[in-house]
Design an enzyme around this catalytic site. Structure first.
Site, PDB file in Angstrom:
ATOM      1  N   VAL A  19       8.258 -31.680 -25.547  1.00 23.76           N
ATOM      2  CA  VAL A  19       7.654 -31.000 -26.696  1.00 23.76           C
ATOM      3  C   VAL A  19       7.932 -31.757 -27.988  1.00 23.76           C
ATOM      4  CG1 VAL A  19       9.678 -29.539 -27.140  1.00 23.76           C
ATOM      5  CG2 VAL A  19       7.407 -28.710 -27.771  1.00 23.76           C
ATOM      6  N   LYS A  20       8.998 -32.546 -28.028  1.00 19.39           N
ATOM      7  CA  LYS A  20       9.384 -33.255 -29.245  1.00 19.39           C
ATOM      8  C   LYS A  20       8.448 -34.410 -29.603  1.00 19.39           C
ATOM      9  CE  LYS A  20      13.086 -30.810 -30.107  1.00 19.39           C
ATOM     10  NZ  LYS A  20      13.728 -30.551 -31.367  1.00 19.39           N
ATOM     11  N   ASP A  21       7.576 -34.794 -28.674  1.00 13.05           N
ATOM     12  CA  ASP A  21       6.569 -35.805 -29.017  1.00 13.05           C
ATOM     13  C   ASP A  21       5.704 -35.309 -30.166  1.00 13.05           C
ATOM     14  OD1 ASP A  21       7.557 -37.204 -26.882  1.00 13.05           O
ATOM     15  OD2 ASP A  21       5.872 -36.787 -25.555  1.00 13.05           O
TER      16      ASP A  21
END
Length: 498
Positions: free
Chosen positions: A72-74
């Site tokens: 999700v941090k992309d």
């Protein structure tokens, strides 16, 4: 730490003259993407079937491990860099520095690699080697910091990042902990996707919290559109993010990566969260393994935490209602951690009902040992035996290998048909040469796994995963030769008896 311009929380409201910071930047589906950055966002929503069997409500998982960098941090890595470019804060060739538990670093390093920025990551030592390897492959420089260091200590990953920022010209800390682009990425992106995928029907949403950007951005948008939706935050024991404060036990460490902190990040708006659930390592890792085995969802440990929280919170929902749980990252980052049976055992995380592969093998053989195979005495040769004489023995007995022993019957090595053929065919040896010229020698420095008559058949089976045969010894003297066919024959006889 050089904070981004403006507040860390969004202050914009609709129907004002203030320029909106919101933009979806959604990329329409393309048959050919312009770069891998187009594969950030638009992740699938998958119905959870087996793990949720005891719930009355529907449970669906937002699979963020389908993002380009695996988490999700992309989304925030891309958004923070793009927003910094558009504001004029950074330019090509600058150095970006980020203290991270790994996934934000990967997201930033991925975008930095495509856009042409240098990347330095400060990373606590507890984070997995897989994350380090991926970051290095993306061209980032890695600096490890003590896991136990407090967030405001000079030697912490945040403290080291600040020091580097003060020393390196044209360097910037985009600061996921205080950068409004973090929650904005989820307010404008993740939350909008969920509303569209669910056709506006969401009764509960469950997310783990690290920086808090994901749950804050999603909660803000969901609360605007669906005021009655329950937002649940999941926080590991040992972290202080949950409310009320009485839930938090700070005298405990945890091995789950990417969630929980010993301080409250600026981007986390806890007032948006209706309920907090605390989780521990063991239940989280076991649940992550269940998600892989039962649902085919190749997710990381914090996804196990999220699912534990979702199953607990969703008990209050009824038939016809829907709970969404966000699975933050991929199993790729944890291949040597909770995906590994030995790691689970070593760290005391094995569920009483779960059996490792070794335990399953032990049960299969009912504690039998090599002695139970009743192996015949072996045919051996000395190191002075000629290659021609060895070939005759191989032909006579139908063997493809012979142990080589000394005059005192100590094992020296092994002669194999393959190696003998290779040497004779290439004229490196002739039939009259001694087998000492073509044998495999066992040396003291060689990694040697002893096989004796007391070796369990389960251990022998594991040995055969990388070897075709074994020499059974006792006090360095050869007792017999055991091969896979001996093990198979034993198993077949036992099945016939049963």
């Amino acid at each position: 730490m050089s904070a981004p311009e403006g507040p860390s929380k969004c202050t914009w409201t609709p129907n004002t003259t203030e320029k909106t910071p919101h933009t979806t930047r959604r990329t329409p589906n393309k048959l050919i993407m312009d770069s891998i950055l187009d594969n950030i966002g638009g992740t699938p929503l998958v119905r959870v079937n087996k793990v949720s069997s005891e719930l009355e409500c529907e449970l669906v998982a937002k699979c963020e491990f389908f993002n380009a960098g695996g988490s999700v941090k992309d989304r925030i890595g891309y958004r923070m860099i793009v927003d910094a470019e558009e504001s004029g804060r950074i330019k090509k060739g600058d150095t970006l520095i980020e203290p991270t538990s790994g996934n934000t670093g990967i997201g930033l390093a991925l975008t930095a690699a495509i856009k042409g920025y240098k990347m330095i990551i400060t990373l606590p030592e507890k984070m997995s080697q897989e994350k380090v390897d991926v970051l290095k492959a993306l061209g980032a420089e890695i600096i490890r910091t003590p896991t136990e260091a407090a967030f405001d200590a000079p030697e912490s990953h945040i403290g080291v990042a600040k020091k580097l920022n003060s020393e390196i010209p044209n360097s910037h800390i985009l600061d996921q902990y205080g950068n409004p682009s973090n929650p904005l990425a989820h307010y404008d992106g993740t939350a909008e996707e969920l509303l569209e995928q669910c056709d506006g029907k969401i009764d509960m949403i469950v997310c783990t919290a690290g920086t808090g950007g994901t749950i804050t951005g999603i909660a803000r948008k969901i609360k605007e559109r669906l005021p009655n939706c329950i937002v649940v935050g999941v926080d590991p024991h040992g972290s202080i993010l949950a409310q009320p404060e009485s839930l938090n036990n700070t005298n405990k460490s945890y091995k789950i990566e990417g969630i929980g902190y010993d301080f409250i990040p600026n981007v986390l708006e806890r007032k948006l969260i209706d309920q907090w659930i605390k989780t521990d390592d063991k239940e989280s890792f076991i649940m992550a393994r269940r998600l892989i085995k039962e649902e085919g969802l190749l997710c990381g440990g914090s996804s196990g935490s999220a699912m534990v929280g979702a199953l607990q919170a969703a008990k209050q929902l009824k038939k016809g209602q829907r709970c969404v749980v966000l699975l933050a990252d991929s199993i790729r980052n944890y291949m040597t951690k909770h995906l590994n049976d030995d790691w689970l055992v070593d760290n005391g995380f094995v569920d009483p009902e779960y059996k490792t592969k070794d335990q399953q093998e032990e049960e299969k053989y009912h504690g039998a040992t090599v002695k139970d195979l009743t192996l015949p005495k072996p045919i051996t040769i000395s190191a002075n035996t000629t290659c021609a004489a060895a070939v005759q023995l191989l032909q006579q007995y139908g063997f493809d290998q012979l142990p080589v022993v000394s005059e005192s019957k100590k094992v020296l090595g092994q002669l194999t048909l393959g190696n003998l053929l290779s040497h004779i065919a290439s004229k490196k040896a002739v039939p009259t040469d001694a087998v000492s010229k073509v044998m495999f020698r066992f040396t003291k420095n060689e990694k040697y796994i002893p096989i004796t008559q007391s070796t369990s058949l389960a251990a022998l089976s594991k040995f055969f995963e990388n070897h075709s045969s074994a020499i059974v010894t006792e006090n360095d003297e050869i007792i017999s030769i055991v091969t896979k066919i001996d093990l198979l024959t034993y198993l077949m006889k036992q099945q016939q008896k049963n």
